[in-house]
Design a protein around this motif. Structure first.
Motif, PDB file in Angstrom:
ATOM      1  N   LYS A 184       0.138  78.336 149.583  1.00  0.00           N
ATOM      2  CA  LYS A 184      -0.044  78.885 151.106  1.00  0.00           C
ATOM      3  C   LYS A 184      -1.573  79.552 151.012  1.00  0.00           C
ATOM      4  O   LYS A 184      -2.627  79.599 151.945  1.00  0.00           O
ATOM      5  CB  LYS A 184       0.824  79.437 151.598  1.00  0.00           C
ATOM      6  CG  LYS A 184       1.196  80.975 150.949  1.00  0.00           C
ATOM      7  CD  LYS A 184       2.462  81.611 151.620  1.00  0.00           C
ATOM      8  CE  LYS A 184       2.705  82.885 151.128  1.00  0.00           C
ATOM      9  NZ  LYS A 184       4.006  83.416 151.715  1.00  0.00           N
ATOM     10  N   ASP A 185      -1.851  80.279 149.796  1.00  0.00           N
ATOM     11  CA  ASP A 185      -3.257  80.844 149.737  1.00  0.00           C
ATOM     12  C   ASP A 185      -4.079  80.064 149.364  1.00  0.00           C
ATOM     13  O   ASP A 185      -5.369  80.559 149.465  1.00  0.00           O
ATOM     14  CB  ASP A 185      -2.990  82.321 148.629  1.00  0.00           C
ATOM     15  CG  ASP A 185      -1.747  83.098 149.046  1.00  0.00           C
ATOM     16  OD1 ASP A 185      -1.654  83.290 150.503  1.00  0.00           O
ATOM     17  OD2 ASP A 185      -1.312  83.472 148.487  1.00  0.00           O
ATOM     18  N   SER A 186      -3.944  78.982 148.640  1.00  0.00           N
ATOM     19  CA  SER A 186      -4.945  78.159 148.032  1.00  0.00           C
ATOM     20  C   SER A 186      -4.712  76.408 148.386  1.00  0.00           C
ATOM     21  O   SER A 186      -4.434  75.891 147.524  1.00  0.00           O
ATOM     22  CB  SER A 186      -5.095  78.449 146.557  1.00  0.00           C
ATOM     23  OG  SER A 186      -6.089  77.568 146.026  1.00  0.00           O
ATOM     24  N   LEU A 224       4.366  77.004 146.564  1.00  0.00           N
ATOM     25  CA  LEU A 224       3.600  76.372 145.283  1.00  0.00           C
ATOM     26  C   LEU A 224       3.873  74.898 145.141  1.00  0.00           C
ATOM     27  O   LEU A 224       5.159  74.568 145.359  1.00  0.00           O
ATOM     28  CB  LEU A 224       3.758  76.933 143.991  1.00  0.00           C
ATOM     29  CG  LEU A 224       3.127  78.219 143.741  1.00  0.00           C
ATOM     30  CD1 LEU A 224       3.916  78.912 142.414  1.00  0.00           C
ATOM     31  CD2 LEU A 224       1.715  78.262 143.809  1.00  0.00           C
ATOM     32  N   THR A 225       2.953  74.086 145.134  1.00  0.00           N
ATOM     33  CA  THR A 225       3.192  72.607 144.853  1.00  0.00           C
ATOM     34  C   THR A 225       2.590  72.285 143.535  1.00  0.00           C
ATOM     35  O   THR A 225       1.275  72.623 143.393  1.00  0.00           O
ATOM     36  CB  THR A 225       2.828  71.706 145.943  1.00  0.00           C
ATOM     37  OG1 THR A 225       3.539  71.979 147.005  1.00  0.00           O
ATOM     38  CG2 THR A 225       3.037  70.180 145.495  1.00  0.00           C
TER      39      THR A 225
END
Length: 161
Positions: free
Chosen positions: A130-132, A98-99
């Motif tokens: 990584k998923d979005s 997450l960023t």
């Protein structure tokens, strides 16, 4: 000295004393109003900067970025926040890559005095993972309570509303 002159001097002295008291009280009120206005400005700036930093992180630096933001929190709130970082935020950021980038869109003072303030912030958060990888944006409002300590404004509480 005649009786009339004594009465005149007494009346002049009483008038002078009354004028000095009125000027003193007015001066104090003006000085205190200036302190309150400065508190409003400083607290709002501190709230916007600190809360944005509290909710902005990257997976590779989450362990150093967020504790740095905690330097601007009161002692009790800092302990809660650091615990939340260790137990939830940092592990989640690393696992999901997450960023999060939080920016303050608007702010306003709910109440303020020279030692305590409450500020309302409107935040936008852009989150990628990584998923979005394209990211999602979300908005939120938070009530930020601040206390002045050693001539510094510190965030004492952040409450979503």
């Amino acid at each position: 000295m005649s009786k009339h002159i004594k009465i005149l001097f007494g009346a002049l002295a009483a008038t002078g004393l009354l004028a000095a008291i009125v000027l003193g009280v007015s001066g104090f009120q003006l000085w205190n109003q200036g302190r309150t206005e400065q508190a409003r400005t400083d607290a709002m700036s501190t709230a916007a900067r600190t809360v944005s930093a509290m909710f902005t992180y990257e997976p590779a630096t989450v362990d150093t970025e967020l504790p740095r933001a905690a330097e601007n929190l009161t002692e009790d709130f800092r302990a809660e926040y650091l615990k939340l970082i260790q137990q939830a935020i940092a592990p989640g950021a690393k696992e999901k890559q997450l960023t999060v980038k939080a920016t303050t869109q608007a702010e306003g003072v709910v109440s303020a005095d020279p030692e305590h303030a409450v500020v309302l912030l409107y935040l936008n958060q852009l989150t990628t993972s990584k998923d979005s990888p394209q990211g999602t944006t979300s908005g939120s409002r938070v009530r930020v309570t601040l206390d002045k300590s050693d001539n510094r404004w510190l965030v004492a509480q952040v409450t979503p509303i």
